[in-house]
Design an enzyme around this catalytic site. Structure first.
Site, short mmCIF file in Angstrom:
data_model
loop_
_atom_site.label_atom_id
_atom_site.label_comp_id
_atom_site.label_asym_id
_atom_site.label_seq_id
_atom_site.Cartn_x
_atom_site.Cartn_y
_atom_site.Cartn_z
N ASP A 1 26.52 17.25 -20.61
CA ASP A 1 26.39 18.22 -19.88
C ASP A 1 25.71 18.06 -19.17
O ASP A 1 24.70 17.88 -18.87
CB ASP A 1 25.36 19.66 -20.40
N GLU B 1 9.87 -12.02 -8.21
CA GLU B 1 10.96 -12.30 -8.32
C GLU B 1 11.77 -12.54 -9.70
O GLU B 1 11.20 -13.76 -9.32
CB GLU B 1 11.39 -12.26 -7.13
N GLU C 1 18.10 -10.21 -4.35
CA GLU C 1 17.21 -10.79 -4.32
C GLU C 1 16.25 -9.61 -4.78
O GLU C 1 15.51 -9.24 -3.95
CB GLU C 1 16.54 -11.70 -3.57
N GLU D 1 22.91 -12.22 4.73
CA GLU D 1 21.49 -11.77 4.15
C GLU D 1 21.30 -10.56 5.02
O GLU D 1 20.13 -10.26 6.12
CB GLU D 1 20.52 -12.80 4.15
N HIS E 1 16.53 -7.83 -0.84
CA HIS E 1 17.30 -8.61 -0.01
C HIS E 1 18.75 -8.59 -0.58
O HIS E 1 19.19 -8.72 -1.53
CB HIS E 1 17.07 -9.96 0.41
N GLU F 1 13.08 -7.96 -5.93
CA GLU F 1 11.60 -8.13 -6.24
C GLU F 1 10.41 -6.93 -7.09
O GLU F 1 11.12 -5.52 -6.82
CB GLU F 1 10.49 -8.67 -5.10
N ARG G 1 18.27 -7.08 4.59
CA ARG G 1 17.03 -7.81 4.11
C ARG G 1 16.26 -6.47 3.92
O ARG G 1 14.72 -6.78 4.20
CB ARG G 1 16.15 -9.02 5.42
N GLU H 1 6.35 -13.98 -6.75
CA GLU H 1 5.55 -13.63 -4.92
C GLU H 1 4.83 -13.87 -4.29
O GLU H 1 3.29 -14.58 -4.34
CB GLU H 1 6.56 -12.47 -4.59
N ARG I 1 14.14 -15.78 10.47
CA ARG I 1 13.73 -14.74 9.16
C ARG I 1 13.04 -13.41 9.08
O ARG I 1 13.76 -13.04 7.75
CB ARG I 1 13.17 -15.95 7.81
#
Lengths: 444, 195
Positions: free
Chosen positions: A54, A196, A132, A333, A245, A134, A335, A189, A316
């Site tokens: 349902d 992580e 990745e 990547e 990420h 966390e 982020r 972390e 970064r």
């Protein structure tokens, strides 16, 4: 392998492992894992796509008058849960939701992702994603409700060298490995209580399935350790939040389509256009990749989370980073996504944005290799560096203005999503928060 | 005299006090106590007791559910503490692997006998399990080596003894178990056959 062979294999494995119950899993629009448990006797019927449920009881799914939905299990997702070794194992199958007339249900996030994947395939691309994720581990109180207390501090007072969280995380890694995950890294972390676990990249659909499974396993194992695992993006003010990420690459004919040794930075035109698409639709997709009120408390300066829409092969801190690896490992990547997102929808919108970049040859702005956080407003304006949405409200407005992202979601999910999230924002706005009490109660 | 570390999980203060008194007098060490399930799971994993006594009535998660986790993760044997018994109470959750039910109010002799029994039986079961694992492993090795021997005899025209020696020598040279070599031979063979 042919569909029928896979089905046979599922039935055989179920018998081999002494499976008694099978959970048919799917996610709702908000990424919450739902499941219908069936006995193993019903498994052949389920594999023949004959099982109904349902749909009106699921948030954001359907109205009462169209409530009969069918579950189509994907036999390649069959896994036996490792934590019930005795007395009848439990297994699961991830399902797509179908309409009674046999067409894919447009409100099913997994179907949505499949649609965008098919679009990529038309251009000859397959997408790989490596997440990745966390999360925080907190203590639970006497009734099993989570608290904000982390194990780190508690075990510190406990005067024992063993960290409860490390122990739980090791157990999570072992369990995930038993379920076929290839774990690449697992570590503590930056924030106390934050962890992580990274698993190996896979194609977009498999990764979305993996993320859904991953969250479920992490929560289950945490509970068995008397802990609560949360994927809430920013549980505690003043320390790092939890992100997810996503390392993205496109493949064509077994080659990494982002890699071109003859180009600047060794990035192909495809990579640059994909990047251009991601940047062009960054604001529009943020409501999907960061879908909660709380998500935006993570996207603030000072905690390694992105705030500015920029990219860099070195730095970064920006929204999109290009890790140094080239060849088959060439990737972008992204982020800003956080683990409160629906993985199917988040991957779908990122892929769609990238494909739009490729189709329309959208070039990204020049990279920013300087520290953006040290720039003043004028410099930012000069370099045309824009900000990610600051609140969920703002993100929803950008989503409404981005037809490409809306198309990726499809009208059903788009409308339900906007409706539910607008209510969420409204409730948050109307609520009186602890911060206000602390600030104003005595002052006025 | 240290006869073993015991962990108590109950919100019932009187019972826990009584248990503690009876156990310590007999030379057991009460290594910790918890009044609720999450706290119990956290502490049991840290203190690694030899035996856990769990009250059936807990908040958050009932005693049997806690026992199930302790049993599945092989943390310790569990005695269940309850105020009643009815047929099927323990057999309906065999996964919890309960070693015995202690009825409240707990009698000293019953408690001590049951604790002793549970400790001994748990040790024995762990031993048996280890042996079963070893036998299973030996059996798998045997199967793989037999199969690999067959392959070598067929493809290289060796005798059985030569084939065995070949696998054994390669395993020794590379410092890996014979099973790994045998499995590699099987995989290589299957690849060639296009299976």
């Amino acid at each position: 392998m042919a569909e029928t062979d896979l089905r046979e294999q599922v039935l055989r494995k179920a018998e081999e492992w002494g499976v008694k119950f099978v959970r048919l899993q799917f996610t709702d629009i908000f990424g919450v894992l739902k499941n219908v448990a069936i006995t193993v006797d019903q498994l052949p019927k389920a594999l023949n796509n004959e099982l109904m449920f349902d749909g009106s009881s699921i948030e954001g799914f359907v109205r009462i008058e169209e409530s009969d939905m069918y579950l189509r299990p994907d036999p390649s997702t069959f896994v036996v849960f490792p934590w019930r070794p005795h007395d009848g194992s439990v297994a699961r199958l991830i399902c797509d939701v179908y309409n009674p007339d046999g067409t894919p249900f447009i409100g099913c996030p997994r179907n949505t992702l499949k649609r965008v994947i098919a679009e990529a395939e038309e251009l000859g691309f397959t997408m790989n994603v490596g997440p990745e994720a966390e999360f925080f581990l907190f203590h639970t109180d006497a009734s099993g409700r989570p608290t904000l207390e982390t194990h780190d501090r508690a075990s510190y007072f406990d005067l024992t060298p063993v960290d409860l969280g490390e122990d739980a995380r090791r157990d999570m890694v072992l369990t995930l490995q038993q379920m076929g995950f290839e774990i690449e890294a697992s570590h503590h972390e930056v924030a106390p209580g934050q962890h992580e676990i990274d698993f190996k990249y896979a194609d977009a659909l498999k990764t979305a399935d993996n993320i859904a499974t991953f969250k479920f396993v992490v929560r289950t194992i945490a509970q068995r350790h008397g802990l609560h695992a949360t994927f809430m993006p920013k549980p505690i003010y003043g320390i790092n939040g939890s992100g997810m990420h996503c390392n993205i690459s496109l493949f064509r004919d077994g080659e990494n389509a982002f890699y071109d040794p003859s180009k600047e930075l060794q990035l192909s035109d495809t990579a640059m256009y994909f990047l251009g698409g991601l940047i062009a639709h960054a604001k529009g997709m943020t409501a999907i990749t960061n879908p909660t009120v709380n998500s935006y408390k993570r996207l603030v300066p000072g905690y390694e989370a992105p705030v500015y829409i920029a990219w860099s092969p070195k730095n970064r801190s920006p929204l999109i980073r290009i890790p140094a690896k080239r060849g088959l490992s060439t990737r972008l990547e992204v982020r800003h996504p956080d683990p409160s997102c629906n993985p199917y929808l988040a991957i779908a919108v990122m892929l769609k944005a990238g494909l739009d970049g490729i189709k329309n040859k959208i070039l990204p702005p020049p990279p920013v290799d300087r520290n953006i956080y040290a720039m003043n407003m004028e410099e930012l304006r000069e370099l045309k560096i824009e900000l990610l949405p600051k609140t969920l409200d703002e993100a929803l407005e950008y989503l409404k203005a981005d037809p490409v992202i809306i198309e990726a979601l499809g009208p059903h999910i788009y409308e339900r999503f906007i409706e539910a999230k607008t209510i969420e924002c409204e409730q948050y706005r109307a609520c009186v928060h602890q911060w206000e009490i602390d600030q104003y109660l005595t002052k006025f | 005299m240290d006869r073993g570390k015991i962990f108590l999980v109950t919100a019932d203060k009187n019972t826990s006090q009584a248990l503690r008194r009876m156990l310590t007098k007999e030379g057991y060490q009460v290594t910790g106590e918890a009044a609720d399930a999450p706290q119990a799971l956290r502490l049991i994993r840290l203190r690694k007791p030899d035996l856990v006594i769990v009250d059936q009535e807990l908040t958050g998660m009932n005693g049997l559910a806690v026992a199930e986790i302790i049993e599945q993760d092989r943390l310790a044997p569990v005695l269940l503490l309850g105020s009643y018994w009815q047929p099927g109470l323990l057999s309906k959750s065999p996964a919890a692997g309960i070693y015995g039910l202690l009825l409240k109010p707990v009698q000293e002799a019953t408690l001590l006998a049951m604790v002793e029994g549970a400790l001994i039986n748990y040790r024995r079961i762990c031993q048996l399990e280890k042996e079963v694992e070893k036998l299973k492993d030996a059996l798998e090795t045997r199967k793989a080596v037999e199969r690999a021997k067959g392959i070598l005899m067929e493809t290289l025209g060796l005798t059985e003894a030569e084939a065995y020696r070949r696998i054994q020598k390669r395993a020794m040279d590379r410092c890996v178990p014979m099973r790994s070599i045998a499995e590699a031979i099987i995989v290589a063979y299957e690849l060639e056959k296009g299976k």
